[in-house]
Design a protein around this motif. Structure first.
Motif, PDB file in Angstrom:
ATOM      1  N   ARG A 250       0.850  -1.189   0.000  1.00 52.24           N
ATOM      2  CA  ARG A 250       0.000   0.000   0.000  1.00 52.24           C
ATOM      3  C   ARG A 250       0.888   1.242   0.000  1.00 52.24           C
ATOM      4  NH1 ARG A 250      -2.992  -3.791   0.533  1.00 52.24           N
ATOM      5  NH2 ARG A 250      -5.045  -3.875   1.497  1.00 52.24           N
ATOM      6  N   PHE A 251       0.318   2.355  -0.417  1.00 49.17           N
ATOM      7  CA  PHE A 251       0.906   3.668  -0.178  1.00 49.17           C
ATOM      8  C   PHE A 251       0.036   4.329   0.884  1.00 49.17           C
ATOM      9  CE2 PHE A 251       2.097   2.625  -4.553  1.00 49.17           C
ATOM     10  CZ  PHE A 251       3.470   2.851  -4.514  1.00 49.17           C
ATOM     11  N   ALA A 252       0.593   4.543   2.076  1.00 44.06           N
ATOM     12  CA  ALA A 252      -0.241   5.023   3.181  1.00 44.06           C
ATOM     13  C   ALA A 252       0.626   5.710   4.233  1.00 44.06           C
ATOM     14  CB  ALA A 252      -1.000   3.854   3.820  1.00 44.06           C
ATOM     15  N   ASP A 253      -0.020   6.528   5.050  1.00 45.71           N
ATOM     16  CA  ASP A 253       0.654   7.174   6.170  1.00 45.71           C
ATOM     17  C   ASP A 253       0.728   6.185   7.328  1.00 45.71           C
ATOM     18  OD1 ASP A 253       1.778   8.894   7.986  1.00 45.71           O
ATOM     19  OD2 ASP A 253      -0.083  10.017   8.376  1.00 45.71           O
ATOM     20  N   ALA A 254       1.445   5.089   7.082  1.00 49.16           N
ATOM     21  CA  ALA A 254       1.500   4.016   8.067  1.00 49.16           C
ATOM     22  C   ALA A 254       2.309   4.397   9.307  1.00 49.16           C
ATOM     23  CB  ALA A 254       2.096   2.760   7.433  1.00 49.16           C
ATOM     24  N   GLY A 255       3.221   5.366   9.168  1.00 50.49           N
ATOM     25  CA  GLY A 255       4.019   5.779  10.303  1.00 50.49           C
ATOM     26  C   GLY A 255       3.384   6.876  11.126  1.00 50.49           C
ATOM     27  N   ASN A 256       2.169   7.311  10.727  1.00 44.43           N
ATOM     28  CA  ASN A 256       1.449   8.378  11.441  1.00 44.43           C
ATOM     29  C   ASN A 256       2.293   9.639  11.571  1.00 44.43           C
ATOM     30  OD1 ASN A 256      -1.098   6.929  12.207  1.00 44.43           O
ATOM     31  ND2 ASN A 256       0.381   5.583  13.213  1.00 44.43           N
ATOM     32  N   GLU A 257       2.916  10.025  10.443  1.00 45.27           N
ATOM     33  CA  GLU A 257       3.788  11.203  10.410  1.00 45.27           C
ATOM     34  C   GLU A 257       3.281  12.284   9.460  1.00 45.27           C
ATOM     35  OE1 GLU A 257       7.905   8.610  11.052  1.00 45.27           O
ATOM     36  OE2 GLU A 257       7.205   9.151   9.044  1.00 45.27           O
ATOM     37  N   GLY A 258       2.097  12.073   8.881  1.00 47.04           N
ATOM     38  CA  GLY A 258       1.547  13.050   7.965  1.00 47.04           C
ATOM     39  C   GLY A 258       2.062  12.942   6.546  1.00 47.04           C
ATOM     40  N   LYS A 259       2.782  11.880   6.222  1.00 46.28           N
ATOM     41  CA  LYS A 259       3.260  11.674   4.854  1.00 46.28           C
ATOM     42  C   LYS A 259       3.229  10.186   4.530  1.00 46.28           C
ATOM     43  CE  LYS A 259       8.027  11.950   6.549  1.00 46.28           C
ATOM     44  NZ  LYS A 259       9.322  12.667   6.417  1.00 46.28           N
ATOM     45  N   LYS A 260       2.993   9.900   3.252  1.00 47.99           N
ATOM     46  CA  LYS A 260       2.831   8.513   2.842  1.00 47.99           C
ATOM     47  C   LYS A 260       4.162   7.777   2.754  1.00 47.99           C
ATOM     48  CE  LYS A 260      -1.527   8.835   0.304  1.00 47.99           C
ATOM     49  NZ  LYS A 260      -2.219   8.578  -0.979  1.00 47.99           N
ATOM     50  N   LYS A 261       4.084   6.496   3.017  1.00 52.53           N
ATOM     51  CA  LYS A 261       5.196   5.574   2.837  1.00 52.53           C
ATOM     52  C   LYS A 261       4.727   4.417   1.965  1.00 52.53           C
ATOM     53  CE  LYS A 261       8.041   6.140   7.026  1.00 52.53           C
ATOM     54  NZ  LYS A 261       7.544   7.429   7.486  1.00 52.53           N
ATOM     55  N   LEU A 262       5.700   3.716   1.400  1.00 53.92           N
ATOM     56  CA  LEU A 262       5.404   2.452   0.751  1.00 53.92           C
ATOM     57  C   LEU A 262       5.449   1.370   1.817  1.00 53.92           C
ATOM     58  CD1 LEU A 262       5.070   0.443  -1.605  1.00 53.92           C
ATOM     59  CD2 LEU A 262       7.565   0.526  -1.896  1.00 53.92           C
ATOM     60  N   VAL A 263       4.354   0.651   1.968  1.00 56.99           N
ATOM     61  CA  VAL A 263       4.252  -0.414   2.963  1.00 56.99           C
ATOM     62  C   VAL A 263       4.151  -1.735   2.218  1.00 56.99           C
ATOM     63  CG1 VAL A 263       3.005  -1.253   4.983  1.00 56.99           C
ATOM     64  CG2 VAL A 263       2.969   1.183   4.432  1.00 56.99           C
ATOM     65  N   THR A 264       5.015  -2.679   2.536  1.00 57.63           N
ATOM     66  CA  THR A 264       4.970  -3.983   1.885  1.00 57.63           C
ATOM     67  C   THR A 264       4.891  -5.092   2.923  1.00 57.63           C
ATOM     68  OG1 THR A 264       7.384  -4.312   1.814  1.00 57.63           O
ATOM     69  CG2 THR A 264       6.376  -3.111  -0.029  1.00 57.63           C
ATOM     70  N   VAL A 265       4.227  -6.157   2.529  1.00 56.78           N
ATOM     71  CA  VAL A 265       4.227  -7.392   3.310  1.00 56.78           C
ATOM     72  C   VAL A 265       4.932  -8.440   2.465  1.00 56.78           C
ATOM     73  CG1 VAL A 265       2.836  -9.160   4.429  1.00 56.78           C
ATOM     74  CG2 VAL A 265       2.055  -6.793   4.415  1.00 56.78           C
ATOM     75  N   VAL A 266       6.005  -9.012   2.994  1.00 59.63           N
ATOM     76  CA  VAL A 266       6.781  -9.989   2.241  1.00 59.63           C
ATOM     77  C   VAL A 266       6.825 -11.309   3.002  1.00 59.63           C
ATOM     78  CG1 VAL A 266       8.199  -8.231   1.114  1.00 59.63           C
ATOM     79  CG2 VAL A 266       8.984  -9.236   3.261  1.00 59.63           C
ATOM     80  N   ALA A 267       6.867 -12.392   2.243  1.00 59.48           N
ATOM     81  CA  ALA A 267       6.967 -13.731   2.822  1.00 59.48           C
ATOM     82  C   ALA A 267       8.175 -14.424   2.205  1.00 59.48           C
ATOM     83  CB  ALA A 267       5.695 -14.526   2.540  1.00 59.48           C
ATOM     84  N   TYR A 268       9.032 -14.940   3.062  1.00 54.95           N
ATOM     85  CA  TYR A 268      10.263 -15.569   2.586  1.00 54.95           C
ATOM     86  C   TYR A 268      10.028 -17.045   2.294  1.00 54.95           C
ATOM     87  CZ  TYR A 268      12.659 -11.309   3.843  1.00 54.95           C
ATOM     88  OH  TYR A 268      13.057  -9.995   3.898  1.00 54.95           O
ATOM     89  N   PRO A 269      10.627 -17.557   1.217  1.00 54.59           N
ATOM     90  CA  PRO A 269      10.418 -18.972   0.869  1.00 54.59           C
ATOM     91  C   PRO A 269      10.981 -19.884   1.939  1.00 54.59           C
ATOM     92  CG  PRO A 269      12.164 -18.005  -0.485  1.00 54.59           C
ATOM     93  CD  PRO A 269      11.523 -16.879   0.270  1.00 54.59           C
ATOM     94  N   ASP A 270      10.240 -20.945   2.213  1.00 53.20           N
ATOM     95  CA  ASP A 270      10.671 -21.941   3.192  1.00 53.20           C
ATOM     96  C   ASP A 270      10.202 -23.292   2.684  1.00 53.20           C
ATOM     97  OD1 ASP A 270      11.322 -23.524   5.316  1.00 53.20           O
ATOM     98  OD2 ASP A 270      10.456 -22.222   6.848  1.00 53.20           O
ATOM     99  N   PHE A 271      11.132 -24.152   2.377  1.00 51.91           N
ATOM    100  CA  PHE A 271      10.790 -25.432   1.788  1.00 51.91           C
ATOM    101  C   PHE A 271      10.671 -26.543   2.821  1.00 51.91           C
ATOM    102  CE2 PHE A 271      13.263 -22.908  -1.265  1.00 51.91           C
ATOM    103  CZ  PHE A 271      12.288 -22.733  -2.231  1.00 51.91           C
ATOM    104  N   ASN A 272      10.725 -26.184   4.094  1.00 54.85           N
ATOM    105  CA  ASN A 272      10.537 -27.161   5.168  1.00 54.85           C
ATOM    106  C   ASN A 272       9.092 -27.104   5.628  1.00 54.85           C
ATOM    107  OD1 ASN A 272      10.506 -28.705   7.500  1.00 54.85           O
ATOM    108  ND2 ASN A 272      12.512 -27.981   8.210  1.00 54.85           N
ATOM    109  N   PRO A 273       8.290 -28.138   5.392  1.00 55.66           N
ATOM    110  CA  PRO A 273       6.860 -28.079   5.687  1.00 55.66           C
ATOM    111  C   PRO A 273       6.527 -28.060   7.178  1.00 55.66           C
ATOM    112  CG  PRO A 273       7.483 -30.290   4.983  1.00 55.66           C
ATOM    113  CD  PRO A 273       8.698 -29.428   4.780  1.00 55.66           C
ATOM    114  N   ILE A 274       7.497 -28.340   8.057  1.00 58.01           N
ATOM    115  CA  ILE A 274       7.173 -28.399   9.485  1.00 58.01           C
ATOM    116  C   ILE A 274       7.649 -27.154  10.238  1.00 58.01           C
ATOM    117  CG2 ILE A 274       7.230 -30.915   9.506  1.00 58.01           C
ATOM    118  CD1 ILE A 274       9.989 -30.766  10.825  1.00 58.01           C
ATOM    119  N   THR A 275       8.241 -26.205   9.545  1.00 60.92           N
ATOM    120  CA  THR A 275       8.662 -24.966  10.199  1.00 60.92           C
ATOM    121  C   THR A 275       7.739 -23.825   9.784  1.00 60.92           C
ATOM    122  OG1 THR A 275      10.206 -24.420   8.411  1.00 60.92           O
ATOM    123  CG2 THR A 275      11.071 -25.692  10.283  1.00 60.92           C
TER     124      THR A 275
END
Length: 287
Positions: A250-275
């Protein structure tokens, strides 16, 4: 649910969803006009039906105020109108979408289907944004071939990107059309596509591979911005590639500072099914 204050993330609440509910999309909008954003979660069940959830802040607590919302839901900015919440039904015979895209409204305290929002033929709720170029209504659309296309209101394709874009790990498991004992089909959503304040079309680019042609695994991602001036579609910037899957942004004022930031949610690959897979929230300042 959390808040960022003075550069530090503060946890506010955890809202437990029902067993058997698989969320695949999250949007926030003040649809009831009370000055506070509600959270609209699109979700499916194990029997391939839609069961969205509405979360609201009531008396200082975050509560689920509606379950089993039978639509895909997505917040969108419409030129000249602002933020709206759009919806679309699930299709029949194992199709992800069915029927027209419509505006979701609140009447007498209830969520209802509002007016139809006209989109080009074969364009569904996810993977498009409306554009206003030279007084003509046009759309930027992520095609089924993962190219970014500029499409006129009548469906005419006006331009296409040089490189592919998109890629998403969000899916609905379709089991309703599978015979007893068969394996369900994963139908993947198209990723978020947004216009930033400069009018640039911003799309994620995830790359990786498929496992047994069923499970997508993304190991590299970036964001790309393209401009369309009515005759030329070109890339103007991209972020540095990272070794993860860009799940949402998203582009949003996520830091509550009166200006927009780029906010990302990232997921890292994990090939171990039990972790447990590692995922992070990132905030980037904008130039």
């Amino acid at each position: 649910i959390g808040r960022i204050k003075d550069g530090t993330y503060h946890h506010l609440a955890t809202v437990e969803l029902s067993v058997g509910i698989r969320p695949y999309s999250l949007d926030g909008i003040d649809l009831n006009k009370d000055g506070r954003m509600e959270l609209y979660i699109s979700a499916s069940t194990t029997n391939s039906t839609l069961a969205g959830v509405l979360i609201e802040a009531i008396d200082g607590r975050y509560r689920i105020t509606r379950r089993d919302i039978p639509w895909h839901m997505r917040r969108l900015t419409i030129p000249g109108e602002g933020l709206v919440l759009l919806g679309q039904k699930i299709g029949a015979l194992g199709r992800l979408f069915g029927g027209p895209v419509f505006k979701i409204q609140i009447r007498d305290g209830k969520l209802v289907e509002g007016p139809v929002y006209e989109v080009p033929k074969k364009v569904n709720l996810h993977g498009f944004i409306p554009l206003a170029v030279g007084g003509r209504k046009q759309f930027a659309v992520i095609g089924d071939d993962n190219y970014l296309n500029i499409v006129a209101a009548d469906g005419e394709q006006l331009a296409s990107s040089v490189d592919t874009v998109g890629g998403s790990e969000s899916y609905i498991e379709m089991n309703s059309e599978v015979q007893s004992g068969g394996e369900g089909q994963r139908l993947y959503m198209k990723p978020r596509i947004e216009l930033n304040d400069k009018g640039e079309i911003v799309v994620p680019v995830n790359s990786g591979f498929s496992l047994l042609s069923r499970v997508r695994i993304y190991t590299k991602s970036e964001l790309k911005a393209l401009t369309w001036n009515g005759s030329v579609l070109k890339e103007v910037w991209h972020t540095s590639p990272e070794k993860n899957c860009l799940s949402d942004y998203r582009f949003a004022d996520a830091g509550n500072e009166g200006k927009k930031k780029l906010v990302t949610v990232v997921a890292y690959p994990d090939f171990n099914p039990i972790t447990q897979r590692k995922s992070l929230l990132h905030l980037y300042p904008l130039q």
